[in-house]
Design an enzyme around this catalytic site. Structure first.
Site, short mmCIF file in Angstrom:
data_model
loop_
_atom_site.label_atom_id
_atom_site.label_comp_id
_atom_site.label_asym_id
_atom_site.label_seq_id
_atom_site.Cartn_x
_atom_site.Cartn_y
_atom_site.Cartn_z
N HIS A 61 0.86 -1.19 0.00
CA HIS A 61 0.00 0.00 0.00
C HIS A 61 0.89 1.23 0.00
O HIS A 61 2.13 1.13 0.07
CB HIS A 61 -0.98 -0.01 1.17
CG HIS A 61 -0.36 0.12 2.53
ND1 HIS A 61 0.45 -0.85 3.08
CD2 HIS A 61 -0.44 1.10 3.47
CE1 HIS A 61 0.84 -0.48 4.29
NE2 HIS A 61 0.32 0.71 4.55
N HIS A 63 1.01 4.02 2.07
CA HIS A 63 1.29 4.80 3.26
C HIS A 63 2.77 5.19 3.27
O HIS A 63 3.64 4.39 2.89
CB HIS A 63 0.98 3.99 4.51
CG HIS A 63 -0.22 4.47 5.27
ND1 HIS A 63 -0.98 3.64 6.07
CD2 HIS A 63 -0.79 5.71 5.38
CE1 HIS A 63 -1.96 4.33 6.62
NE2 HIS A 63 -1.87 5.58 6.22
N ASP A 65 5.09 5.39 5.49
CA ASP A 65 6.09 4.57 6.17
C ASP A 65 6.48 3.34 5.37
O ASP A 65 7.55 2.76 5.61
CB ASP A 65 5.63 4.19 7.58
CG ASP A 65 4.30 3.45 7.63
OD1 ASP A 65 3.39 3.84 6.88
OD2 ASP A 65 4.16 2.49 8.41
N HIS A 66 5.67 2.95 4.41
CA HIS A 66 5.96 1.77 3.59
C HIS A 66 6.63 2.13 2.26
O HIS A 66 7.13 1.23 1.58
CB HIS A 66 4.69 0.98 3.33
CG HIS A 66 4.17 0.28 4.54
ND1 HIS A 66 4.27 -1.08 4.72
CD2 HIS A 66 3.56 0.77 5.66
CE1 HIS A 66 3.74 -1.41 5.90
NE2 HIS A 66 3.30 -0.30 6.48
N HIS A 153 -7.38 -2.17 4.88
CA HIS A 153 -6.68 -1.15 5.67
C HIS A 153 -7.41 0.19 5.55
O HIS A 153 -6.81 1.24 5.62
CB HIS A 153 -5.23 -1.04 5.16
CG HIS A 153 -4.30 -0.29 6.04
ND1 HIS A 153 -4.30 -0.38 7.41
CD2 HIS A 153 -3.30 0.59 5.72
CE1 HIS A 153 -3.34 0.40 7.90
NE2 HIS A 153 -2.73 1.00 6.89
N ASP A 176 -0.32 -4.02 6.05
CA ASP A 176 -1.19 -3.49 7.10
C ASP A 176 -2.64 -3.83 6.78
O ASP A 176 -3.13 -3.47 5.71
CB ASP A 176 -1.04 -1.97 7.21
CG ASP A 176 0.31 -1.54 7.72
OD1 ASP A 176 1.14 -2.41 8.03
OD2 ASP A 176 0.55 -0.32 7.81
#
Length: 280
Positions: A61, A63, A65-66, A153, A176
């Protein structure tokens, strides 16, 4: 055999001991990078993998942080690949991935231009091959197959999990998600399930609502373990710990997982490796 290395087991909160979410999967001589959180290439270098050696980048995904080190992966692969006519980096992710990659390259256009002007053997921008998927097979090469399925998510959507199969061994990477039918189906009978986990019992006590909100769309340790049990996987590999896993508390996390899952449970620091074999 499939080898899983937890490159980054951290979270959006910077941690001096944990890189951002990222997992390395090696199978059949191929190297798959799943997500690319902060510090991913330093961690990969510690296990002898460089950006030029990646077979493909898999994104669960979008986001931050990923995908925080996406630019580093793209540029470092470009400048460290010395073969003529390099193969474009395959990037597989959910809808929105192509836009993210294009925007990242655009943001780095000055750097790219400087390097092309300086180096005679860099005469084109980084080459990528972006493919967006939400369900079904996405990779089949030299005995290694990968398929994806939708996860949950929300409000982050769409999100996907990956299943890697090789010579009877199989690993599922959930990303996630809360428990959902898509992940249950993807993980059915897998040798290992790599799953984000949070300690909802701890997070729920934090006074800031913004931090409590993460309970809405992540699986707790117990929920991840229950998913592993429903799917009949052999090993649950926990990662992306929120809050950070503290040395000496490993058995607390294992005990929570054991409430729902009777199989093998793996957790640890960055660079923790797990070997997943085909059933004997």
């Amino acid at each position: 055999m499939i080898e899983v290395t937890l490159l980054g087991t951290g979270s959006p909160i910077p941690d001096p001991n944990r890189a951002g979410p990222s997992t390395l999967v090696r199978a059949g001589g191929q190297v798959f990078l799943v997500d690319c959180g902060r510090g991913v290439l330093q961690r990969a270098a510690a296990v002898g993998v460089g950006a030029a050696g990646l077979s493909t980048l898999l994104l669960t995904h979008l986001h931050s942080d990923h995908v925080g080190d996406l630019g580093d992966v793209l540029i470092t692969r470009w400048v460290s690949t010395f073969t003529p006519d390099p193969v474009p980096l395959p990037i597989i992710g959910p809808p929105g991935t192509a836009e993210l990659v294009a925007a990242t390259l655009n943001a780095l256009r000055h750097d790219i231009g400087y390097r092309i002007a300086h180096h005679a053997d860099l005469n084109a921008p980084p080459a990528v091959d972006v493919r967006e998927h939400t369900d079904g097979p996405v990779w089949d090469r030299d005995g290694v197959s990968i398929r994806v399925a939708p996860t949950d998510h929300r409000p982050v959507a769409p999100t996907i999990g990956f299943r890697v199969d090789y010579q009877g061994a199989s690993v599922v990477l959930a990303g996630d998600t809360v428990p959902c039918a898509g992940l249950d189906e993807l993980a059915a009978g897998a040798g290992a399930l790599v799953h984000t986990v949070i300690r909802k019992d701890i997070v729920a006590t934090i006074p800031q609502q913004r931090l409590q909100d993460i309970c809405d769309y992540h699986s707790s340790v117990e929920q991840a373990a229950a998913t592993a049990a429903r799917a009949g996987v052999g090993t649950l590999v926990m990662t992306h710990y929120v809050p950070a896993l503290v040395a000496g508390q490993e058995e607390q996390w294992r005990a929570l997982a054991a409430r729902e899952f009777a199989g093998r449970v793996e957790l640890g620091d960055d660079l923790h490796r797990v070997q997943v074999d085909a059933p004997s």
